[in-house]
Each structure stands twice: as C-alpha cells, then as structure tokens.
Design a protein around this motif. Sequence first.
Motif, PDB file in Angstrom:
ATOM      1  N   ARG A  54      51.259  81.513 -55.895  1.00 44.27           N
ATOM      2  CA  ARG A  54      52.096  80.316 -55.853  1.00 44.27           C
ATOM      3  C   ARG A  54      53.095  80.368 -54.695  1.00 44.27           C
ATOM      4  NH1 ARG A  54      49.754  80.854 -60.253  1.00 44.27           N
ATOM      5  NH2 ARG A  54      49.454  79.196 -61.786  1.00 44.27           N
ATOM      6  N   LYS A  55      53.666  81.537 -54.485  1.00 43.00           N
ATOM      7  CA  LYS A  55      54.659  81.659 -53.414  1.00 43.00           C
ATOM      8  C   LYS A  55      54.004  81.509 -52.041  1.00 43.00           C
ATOM      9  CE  LYS A  55      58.495  84.528 -51.883  1.00 43.00           C
ATOM     10  NZ  LYS A  55      59.384  85.633 -52.210  1.00 43.00           N
ATOM     11  N   GLU A  56      52.869  82.152 -51.834  1.00 43.83           N
ATOM     12  CA  GLU A  56      52.160  82.025 -50.559  1.00 43.83           C
ATOM     13  C   GLU A  56      51.734  80.573 -50.337  1.00 43.83           C
ATOM     14  OE1 GLU A  56      50.141  82.682 -46.950  1.00 43.83           O
ATOM     15  OE2 GLU A  56      51.737  83.783 -47.942  1.00 43.83           O
ATOM     16  N   ALA A  57      51.266  79.917 -51.396  1.00 51.26           N
ATOM     17  CA  ALA A  57      50.866  78.512 -51.284  1.00 51.26           C
ATOM     18  C   ALA A  57      52.039  77.651 -50.837  1.00 51.26           C
ATOM     19  CB  ALA A  57      50.332  78.013 -52.629  1.00 51.26           C
ATOM     20  N   LEU A  58      53.203  77.896 -51.423  1.00 47.78           N
ATOM     21  CA  LEU A  58      54.391  77.125 -51.077  1.00 47.78           C
ATOM     22  C   LEU A  58      54.809  77.374 -49.632  1.00 47.78           C
ATOM     23  CD1 LEU A  58      56.786  75.317 -51.884  1.00 47.78           C
ATOM     24  CD2 LEU A  58      57.949  77.373 -52.694  1.00 47.78           C
TER      25      LEU A  58
ATOM     26  N   VAL B 178      50.129  72.570 -55.130  1.00 44.13           N
ATOM     27  CA  VAL B 178      49.278  72.821 -56.294  1.00 44.13           C
ATOM     28  C   VAL B 178      47.813  72.924 -55.858  1.00 44.13           C
ATOM     29  CG1 VAL B 178      48.406  71.820 -58.450  1.00 44.13           C
ATOM     30  CG2 VAL B 178      50.868  71.807 -57.967  1.00 44.13           C
ATOM     31  N   ASN B 179      47.401  72.066 -54.933  1.00 44.42           N
ATOM     32  CA  ASN B 179      46.025  72.136 -54.443  1.00 44.42           C
ATOM     33  C   ASN B 179      45.768  73.415 -53.655  1.00 44.42           C
ATOM     34  OD1 ASN B 179      45.253  69.724 -55.589  1.00 44.42           O
ATOM     35  ND2 ASN B 179      44.280  68.976 -53.732  1.00 44.42           N
TER      36      ASN B 179
ATOM     37  N   LEU C 291      41.260  72.129 -51.377  1.00 44.42           N
ATOM     38  CA  LEU C 291      42.600  71.957 -50.819  1.00 44.42           C
ATOM     39  C   LEU C 291      42.966  70.483 -50.651  1.00 44.42           C
ATOM     40  CD1 LEU C 291      45.071  73.385 -49.393  1.00 44.42           C
ATOM     41  CD2 LEU C 291      43.842  72.974 -47.253  1.00 44.42           C
ATOM     42  N   MET C 292      42.012  69.668 -50.226  1.00 40.56           N
ATOM     43  CA  MET C 292      42.314  68.282 -49.876  1.00 40.56           C
ATOM     44  C   MET C 292      41.979  67.286 -50.983  1.00 40.56           C
ATOM     45  SD  MET C 292      43.546  68.970 -46.994  1.00 40.56           S
ATOM     46  CE  MET C 292      43.939  67.288 -46.530  1.00 40.56           C
TER      47      MET C 292
ATOM     48  N   ASN D 214      55.233  64.937 -57.062  1.00 42.55           N
ATOM     49  CA  ASN D 214      55.163  64.065 -55.897  1.00 42.55           C
ATOM     50  C   ASN D 214      54.062  64.585 -54.974  1.00 42.55           C
ATOM     51  OD1 ASN D 214      56.208  66.223 -54.350  1.00 42.55           O
ATOM     52  ND2 ASN D 214      58.308  65.585 -54.799  1.00 42.55           N
ATOM     53  N   ARG D 215      53.891  63.944 -53.838  1.00 42.40           N
ATOM     54  CA  ARG D 215      52.771  64.311 -52.962  1.00 42.40           C
ATOM     55  C   ARG D 215      52.955  65.702 -52.369  1.00 42.40           C
ATOM     56  NH1 ARG D 215      51.687  59.207 -49.113  1.00 42.40           N
ATOM     57  NH2 ARG D 215      49.957  60.518 -48.443  1.00 42.40           N
ATOM     58  N   ASP D 216      54.203  66.081 -52.096  1.00 40.52           N
ATOM     59  CA  ASP D 216      54.440  67.420 -51.541  1.00 40.52           C
ATOM     60  C   ASP D 216      54.063  68.505 -52.545  1.00 40.52           C
ATOM     61  OD1 ASP D 216      55.354  66.795 -48.980  1.00 40.52           O
ATOM     62  OD2 ASP D 216      57.352  66.340 -49.710  1.00 40.52           O
TER      63      ASP D 216
END
Length: 382
Positions: A71-75, A107-108, A137-138, A100-102
């Motif tokens: 989660r941290k790396e994704a962020l 999350v993706n 991802l998209m 929201n979209r961000d």
Amino acid sequence: MEARAGYLRQNLTGALAYSSFVPKSLPPDPPVALDTEGMTLLVAAHRQLALLEGLAARIPNMDLFISMYVRKEALLSSQIEGTQATLDDVLDPLADVNANRDVADVVNYIRATEFALHRRTELPLCNRLIREIHGVLMEGVRGQERYPGEFRRTQNWIGGTGSTLKNARYIPPNVEDMHAALSALESYMHEADTLDPLIRAALIHYQFETIHPFLDGNGRVGRLLITLFLMEENLLSAPALYISYFLKQNRIEYYDRMTEVRRTGNYEQWILFFLRALADSAEDAIRTIDRLSALHEKNEAILKQNVSKKQMGTLSKLYSYLEAHPILEVKKTAESIGISYNAAARAVAVLVEKDILKQQKQVGKTRIYSYTAYLEILRGDM
C-alpha cells in the motif's frame, strides 16, 4: 558516446515532422564500467538487500507487514505521477464508497501489484505480463479510455501541460520502433548476462521508461518492474522494498539522470543513482520493520494483561486484522474477521482502553478508529 543509448528518427514531413528516440538494445555497448564509487554502492546495495531479505525471513507476521508495504509503495509511486492522496485516504475503511479518483488510482496500483505477485508464479517477466498488469492498473480509473492492457498504437510524448510534439521534453520511439524495442527488452530480461543483477535492474527500468509503451501508467508499471525483477533474480522473496520514496524525494534528479543517458549515452551515472536508491530504500525498510516488530511485541504483551482466555481469542483476531488495516470501523471489521458486531465493538473498546486504538473521527453514526503508533511509523518518511 553519442549513439551508445540510441538515436533520433525523423517522422513525417513538412509541418508535421518530428523526431522520436530509438533506444539501442541492452546491454550497453561499450559495456558498463563502474568506477570505485559505483562498486562501493553496488556492494552496499547488495548488503542492505541481503539484510532486508534475512529480516523478512525471520519475522513470523511478515505477511501483515508486506500488505502495508504494498500500500505504501503504491501510494508513493502514484504520488510521483502527481496523484493527490494520503496514507489515511488509502487506508480509510469507507474508501470503497467515498473514494475519489486519486484514491482509486492508488487502490488500482495495489490491485495491480497483488495481481502481478500472483501471476508471476504462472508467467515469467514478459510483455504479456506487463500488459496484464497495466490492464489491472488502469481498470475503471482515469486513463481507462487510453487502451488499458494494450501497448499504445499512436505516438506519445512527455512534457508539461499543453505540450505538443513540437515542444515536448522527450518523444519516445514511434509505434514500430516501440514494438522492436519491447521485444528486445523482453529477450534481455531472460538472457544470461555477466552484469550484476542490480545493474541489470537499473538498465531494465531505464529502458522501459525510455520506450514508454503505454499512453498512461508507464512510471507506475516501470517501478513495479523493479520489484518483480529483483524477485525473479531471488534477491527479494517479497515486495518489502518501497523504492518510490527515494525516487519521489529525488524526483527531478530521477528524471534528469534518465534523460542524461538518452542525451549522452552515460548509463553509469544513472546506475549510481539507482544503486543509491536501492541501498537507501532497503536500509529504510529494515528500520521500519524493526520499529513495527518492536511495536507488535510490546502491544501483544499489553493485550495479555487482565484479559480472559475467551476474550483473548477475539482480541488476537482483531489485533492481527489491525496490522493490515490500521484504520477501521466496527461493522466492516466484524464482517472481515467473522465475529458479531457486539463482539467486535467490545474488542475495539478494550484496545481503546489499552491505548492501542484511538477514535479518529465520526462519520454520521460510524466511528473510525486508528492504530496511531503504527501509522506514525509508516508515515515517518512521507
């Protein structure tokens, strides 16, 4: 060294004319030659990764830490691309209804990472896997109209808002050259090479970013490839490395050093930067795991104080859940760990009383609690 990394190709004519970059295949020619500083950094990066890997193998609840690291790396990786989201946003138990979209972008990325970790047991690192990761991802987020899971079919470019092919900072290979470069990169990832695998990881990341095969999401996929390649080379057994923190902190240098390779053919200066990123990221991960482990042991001891055997079972379940979901609300928690709402509420109350959980906010009738000490450790370098 002008043509060592590649050359410019003229496309179209007249007013529509533009030049795109054609990357040379890896490995570089002449071969990579590290100086004393480079060799010192290479040894340091290997040492820190080995320490991190040894630590990961010894910790019994490493899976819980890994879920947070993903989660941290994704962020952090998403923030490099300009995503405006915080750790609290991503961990919000109501994010699935309030996202929201961000937040959806992050999350993706988490889903794409989890997908990649599973899929790599069935597929080697290859263009098919890269496309599948991009598809996850998209999916359902901004950019989804830009061919998720497919390599681009048109020319792209990198530049500020409103930039065009005429004033772009960088124009990746045209579609035909892109496919040739991707095929060569896929071959290189599986070729026997005398270069150290950490140097190869640096080259692969640079090459993927230079090819820029998608209309959106290239940076995030390219950074995920670093972890996947290190796992493929058995240097990491789990994604416990969040290299995006270093890259975010040094974002301008990160992009400038890749540009310098394309401009002058100097791969070595990029490799030195990349090795520093690996060593620093691994060292930081070790410190964080040490602190999280100490917190885990301390709170496990606190949990056992003045608690009945029957209550201890529920508290242990809740505490394990908490380390993967350090921001929670009672209803969702009860459903996730398979206990009644009342039992979950009583267990949460005990953790609040023992100063492990704190009420963070209230949304309507829903109270949100946070594992504050845990979050402070994770936020320590954000």
